[in-house]
Design an enzyme around this catalytic site. Sequence first.
Site, mmCIF file in Angstrom:
data_model
loop_
_atom_site.group_PDB
_atom_site.id
_atom_site.type_symbol
_atom_site.label_atom_id
_atom_site.label_comp_id
_atom_site.label_asym_id
_atom_site.label_seq_id
_atom_site.Cartn_x
_atom_site.Cartn_y
_atom_site.Cartn_z
ATOM 1 N N SER A 34 20.128 31.916 44.094
ATOM 2 C CA SER A 34 20.941 33.008 43.563
ATOM 3 C C SER A 34 20.597 33.298 42.109
ATOM 4 C CB SER A 34 22.404 32.585 43.660
ATOM 5 O OG SER A 34 23.227 33.457 42.933
ATOM 6 N N TYR A 81 29.145 27.125 41.397
ATOM 7 C CA TYR A 81 28.318 27.646 42.492
ATOM 8 C C TYR A 81 26.848 27.732 42.055
ATOM 9 C CZ TYR A 81 26.097 31.302 45.262
ATOM 10 O OH TYR A 81 25.201 32.013 46.012
ATOM 11 N N LYS A 122 23.227 25.622 43.316
ATOM 12 C CA LYS A 122 21.964 26.259 43.732
ATOM 13 C C LYS A 122 20.809 25.706 42.900
ATOM 14 C CE LYS A 122 23.470 28.955 46.993
ATOM 15 N NZ LYS A 122 23.011 28.810 48.379
HETATM 16 C C1 WQD Z 1 29.704 43.302 41.449
HETATM 17 C C2 WQD Z 1 30.292 44.181 40.352
HETATM 18 C C3 WQD Z 1 32.265 43.248 39.330
HETATM 19 C C4 WQD Z 1 34.750 43.432 42.899
HETATM 20 C C5 WQD Z 1 28.401 37.458 42.561
HETATM 21 C C6 WQD Z 1 27.769 36.147 42.216
HETATM 22 C C7 WQD Z 1 26.362 36.092 42.721
HETATM 23 C C8 WQD Z 1 26.319 36.361 44.190
HETATM 24 C C9 WQD Z 1 26.971 37.654 44.481
HETATM 25 C C10 WQD Z 1 26.937 34.866 45.971
HETATM 26 C C11 WQD Z 1 30.742 43.393 39.144
HETATM 27 C C12 WQD Z 1 32.590 44.525 40.068
HETATM 28 C C13 WQD Z 1 33.703 43.540 42.032
HETATM 29 C C14 WQD Z 1 35.925 44.219 42.678
HETATM 30 C C15 WQD Z 1 34.857 45.177 40.747
HETATM 31 N N1 WQD Z 1 26.995 35.270 44.813
HETATM 32 N N2 WQD Z 1 33.742 44.407 40.965
HETATM 33 N N3 WQD Z 1 35.900 45.070 41.606
HETATM 34 O O1 WQD Z 1 29.784 39.070 40.499
HETATM 35 O O2 WQD Z 1 27.740 40.537 40.406
HETATM 36 O O3 WQD Z 1 27.764 38.499 41.817
HETATM 37 O O4 WQD Z 1 28.281 37.687 43.947
HETATM 38 O O5 WQD Z 1 26.836 34.833 47.025
HETATM 39 O O6 WQD Z 1 25.829 34.854 42.441
HETATM 40 O O7 WQD Z 1 27.803 35.970 40.821
HETATM 41 O O8 WQD Z 1 29.063 40.430 42.533
HETATM 42 O O9 WQD Z 1 30.120 41.942 44.163
HETATM 43 O O10 WQD Z 1 31.563 40.298 42.901
HETATM 44 O O11 WQD Z 1 30.593 42.237 41.697
HETATM 45 O O12 WQD Z 1 34.924 45.954 39.780
HETATM 46 O O13 WQD Z 1 36.906 44.153 43.403
HETATM 47 O O14 WQD Z 1 31.477 44.809 40.868
HETATM 48 O O15 WQD Z 1 32.945 43.159 38.124
HETATM 49 O O16 WQD Z 1 30.494 44.176 38.021
HETATM 50 P P1 WQD Z 1 28.645 39.628 41.192
HETATM 51 P P2 WQD Z 1 30.390 41.187 42.906
#
Ligand code: WQD
Length: 316
Positions: A116, A140, A144
């Site tokens: 990741s 997490y 990894k």
């Molecule tokens: C994306 C963007 C949020 C939800 C994480 C892990 C990564 C991988 C994928 C594992 C961000 C914004 C999100 C919501 C929002 N992990 N958001 N409202 O955090 O970039 O990555 O997940 O499997 O290792 O770090 O992904 O989809 O949570 O968020 O505004 O309800 O959407 O702030 O900018 P992230 P995400």
Amino acid sequence: MKVMVIGGAGYIGSHVVKALLDDGAKVVVYDDLSSGHKINLFPKAEFVEGNILDYDKLKQAMEQEIDAVVYLAAKKAVGESMENPELYAENNLIGAVNILNAMSKAKVKVLVFSSSAAVYGMPEYLPVDENHPLNPINFYGFTKLEMERLMKWYDMLRGIKYTSLRYFNAAGYDKSGAIKGRDSKPQNLLPIIKEVVDGKRECLMVFGNDYDTRDGTCVRDYVHVSDLADAHVKAIKRLLEGKPSAIYNLGTENGVTVKEVIAATERVTGKTLPVRFVGRRAGDPAVLVASSRKAEQELGWKPKYTSIEEIIRTEL
Ligand code: WQD
């Protein structure tokens, strides 16, 4: 070629299984169905129901002419990993050791691992390439990174060749609709948006609109899951050809803001998406974009899905 996909009933795993079957490989899925779905299983793939913490079962399943293992089965919620590190240590660390030990005993020499972007932590420069410092800021990401370090030793001491694929933001679904299982409690942006579109959730909460980005919301690199799956097939073949172990970022190098994701969703559905702007989420970098040049050069991998709109279309 016979490949064991550990976690093959899950989101990315089921797409990897489909890509392997489409490529003519024989596939064995090893999955405990704890978060994977029965409906994600392909009749053409053999299925062994088992947990990676059951070392004997894992070893037994591997003792049948397996050419390569793809290891995806893992806990993947960043927030949960900080609240319950024991659960993540057990599944992602002890499970990882079990897989390496079972491969060692069963003499399976090729491993593709689902890593990741979380191994990098807060980006120090952009786009993030594979030489970027490794400073995970959540448990997490730490699990990894530890598996990547373990694989290095099992390569040196046991000749297990590995490829670690560091995914950026995996998104979308197989466009033919072959994969139907959805996470029951989605944590990521696109599956949450789908729940809003389907009326299962009142609105999307946007975490922060005061970032130093073009519209104040966070920038991410969304990469289609079928493109990720394709990279696994390429990585297995490359290792079976005798090439050395490697680590690759998988992203599109194309950063998209949360507001742009919302606008693209509205274009796809023709409807306004109910949205509420709330405070920042702890640990979110403002921008996270991959350089995937290495995967392009060494794996011959290039994402086919290049627009967020196309990706969203397959998600909804
Ligand atoms: C994306 C963007 C949020 C939800 C994480 C892990 C990564 C991988 C994928 C594992 C961000 C914004 C999100 C919501 C929002 N992990 N958001 N409202 O955090 O970039 O990555 O997940 O499997 O290792 O770090 O992904 O989809 O949570 O968020 O505004 O309800 O959407 O702030 O900018 P992230 P995400």
